[in-house]
Design an enzyme around this catalytic site. Structure first.
Site, PDB file in Angstrom:
ATOM      1  N   CYS A 117       0.825  -1.211   0.000  1.00  0.00           N
ATOM      2  CA  CYS A 117       0.000   0.000   0.000  1.00  0.00           C
ATOM      3  C   CYS A 117       0.859   1.260   0.000  1.00  0.00           C
ATOM      4  O   CYS A 117       1.903   1.308   0.646  1.00  0.00           O
ATOM      5  CB  CYS A 117      -0.891   0.038   1.249  1.00  0.00           C
ATOM      6  SG  CYS A 117      -2.293  -1.066   1.186  1.00  0.00           S
ATOM      7  N   ARG A 122       6.711   3.831   5.659  1.00  0.00           N
ATOM      8  CA  ARG A 122       6.696   2.695   6.586  1.00  0.00           C
ATOM      9  C   ARG A 122       8.114   2.141   6.587  1.00  0.00           C
ATOM     10  O   ARG A 122       8.420   1.182   5.884  1.00  0.00           O
ATOM     11  CB  ARG A 122       5.721   1.628   6.106  1.00  0.00           C
ATOM     12  CG  ARG A 122       4.254   2.022   6.166  1.00  0.00           C
ATOM     13  CD  ARG A 122       3.448   0.892   5.615  1.00  0.00           C
ATOM     14  NE  ARG A 122       2.034   0.989   5.931  1.00  0.00           N
ATOM     15  CZ  ARG A 122       1.167   0.023   5.650  1.00  0.00           C
ATOM     16  NH1 ARG A 122       1.566  -1.088   5.074  1.00  0.00           N
ATOM     17  NH2 ARG A 122      -0.096   0.157   5.948  1.00  0.00           N
ATOM     18  N   ILE A 330      -1.393   7.307  13.124  1.00  0.00           N
ATOM     19  CA  ILE A 330      -0.451   6.221  12.810  1.00  0.00           C
ATOM     20  C   ILE A 330       0.286   6.468  11.497  1.00  0.00           C
ATOM     21  O   ILE A 330       1.510   6.451  11.443  1.00  0.00           O
ATOM     22  CB  ILE A 330      -1.181   4.858  12.743  1.00  0.00           C
ATOM     23  CG1 ILE A 330      -2.030   4.628  14.000  1.00  0.00           C
ATOM     24  CG2 ILE A 330      -0.187   3.721  12.528  1.00  0.00           C
ATOM     25  CD1 ILE A 330      -1.276   4.281  15.241  1.00  0.00           C
TER      26      ILE A 330
END
Length: 421
Positions: A117, A122, A330
């Site tokens: 994604c 990340r 997040i």
């Protein structure tokens, strides 16, 4: 490219079964590499990422045996290569999870930097630093992470995660299971999927204490043996169908699930006006035809409200009575679906990490495009309640996380069909 066509306005009503959790199945599959005998994993969801992981094992020389219920038996002793190539890894972030097990069990690994994604940064640096703390020698070059264990194998380490990382916690916990001595992981992720992985490792003979808390202690063992293990139910799939029922004013009973791992979501659904009842392995939601009330949501690591349910609650607020704020703490860039929802008439303002949603009585069907996995689920939910037809493009995102989504929604009465691209 396949598309979904949804005709809105049907109140969902019925029962469905929940699939195994993708975010639990992927690390558990990676952990089978630690075993020195055959391992059977049951209740795998039929999803593209799972198929990709099994294909990755095939490329490494392991021949998984799969039955029609999607249980898989894996014998890692037949492994021939310790490389996870880019062409497989690029579509799936979870492929980084084979790094720790391969270094711990076979002494080396070469894993392409992952894809998946497109949600913010990340970073994989926590995985790398954790393994380096255990003595691994790691180079990142040519788009690959190349890791080698020190002579005598990985050593237990005390490691503090600067930020809470689910896959980071999982990778280091797996590696520590076969390291020499004790490892202590602080500021570890507490998610149920981490606990499920720990329970699987324990079933193979690992010595792990504290999974589900922010401090996990692992005493390394010499070998991990054969085991048979059933993957936990998918709490995000569970929540998604409950929200779909709430948005349409309907009733749904989800079975083969676990209400205890979804408490933050169930509380918000009750706050929105839903009647929620639970049993040991089922949840029933009934809106009695009412329109939901807008709710405020703030995402945070488990046991708080999950980031993977944020987009679905934006859809709920979009047709609710009142105004609700959804704060995302997040990931950055996790409001991409908002601009697609504007096309359907949703009233949403994004300010930094907050989406202010003012409910409207009517959404209108429109052509929209899925941008990532959970955002695509929110578009499906909005389409279920919109007037007219909605055409959702790029639904390969949905197929990465939801098993048979159109069949399950059809069982609840939705007018939804897949059109091959």
């Amino acid at each position: 490219m396949d598309k979904l066509i949804i005709t809105g306005g049907v109140r969902l009503d019925g029962e469905i079964r929940i699939s195994g959790a993708k975010n639990s199945a992927l690390p558990i599959l990676a952990a089978t590499l630690l075993a020195d005998g055959p391992v059977t994993v049951q209740n795998l969801p039929h999803l593209h990422d799972i198929t990709t992981m099994i294909e990755l094992f095939g490329r490494m020389g392991i021949e998984p045996v799969i039955d029609e219920k999607l249980s898989v038996e894996i014998d890692p002793r037949t492994i021939k290569t310790l490389i996870a190539p880019y062409e497989l890894v690029k579509t799936m972030r979870a492929s980084i999870l084979v790094l720790g097990p391969m270094v711990a069990r076979f002494g080396e690994a070469e894993v392409a930097l992952p894809g998946g994604c497109a949600i913010g940064s990340r970073p994989v640096d926590l995985h790398i630093r954790g393994l380096e703390a255990m003595g691994a020698i790691i180079d990142v070059e040519g788009g690959y992470i190349k890791a080698k264990a020190p002579e005598g194998g990985l050593r237990g380490a005390h490691f503090f995660f600067d930020t809470v990382s689910v896959t980071g916690t999982e990778n280091i916990m797996m590696a520590a299971s076969l390291a020499n001595g004790r490892s202590v992981l602080e500021n570890a992720a507490r998610e149920p999927e981490v606990v499920d992985l720990a329970n699987f490792l324990i079933a193979m003979g690992a010595k792990i204490h504290g999974a589900g808390t922010d401090t996990i202690t692992i005493d390394g063992v010499k070998r991990l043996g054969s085991a048979t293990y059933k993957v936990m139910p998918d709490r995000i799939e569970t929540g998604t169908y409950l929200v779909a029922a709430a948005v349409t004013g309907g009733r749904v009973k989800v079975k083969d699930t676990d209400p205890t791992i979804l408490e933050a979501v169930l509380l918000k659904l009750q706050e929105a006006g839903a009647e929620v009842t639970t049993g040991e392995d089922w949840i029933e939601l009934n809106m009695h035809g009412k329109r939901p009330k807008a709710v405020n949501v703030r995402t945070a690591p488990y046991p708080a409200f999950p980031t993977d349910m944020q987009a679905q609650f934006i859809s709920l607020n979009a047709i609710a009575e009142g105004t609700g704020a959804v704060i995302e703490t997040i990931f950055e860039n996790r409001f991409m679906h908002v601009y697609e929802m504007h096309r359907m008439g949703a009233q949403i303002q994004v300010e930094g990490n907050t989406a202010i949603v003012t409910g409207t009585e009517v959404l209108k069907g429109a052509p929209v495009m899925a941008t990532d996995l959970r955002a695509s689920a929110s578009l499906v939910i909005s389409a279920l309640v919109a007037q007219g037809d909605t055409l959702i493009d790029r639904i390969y995102h949905i197929d990465r996380g939801y098993e048979c989504i159109e069949e399950k929604l059809q069982m609840l009465g939705a007018k939804i069909r897949r059109v091959p691209g």
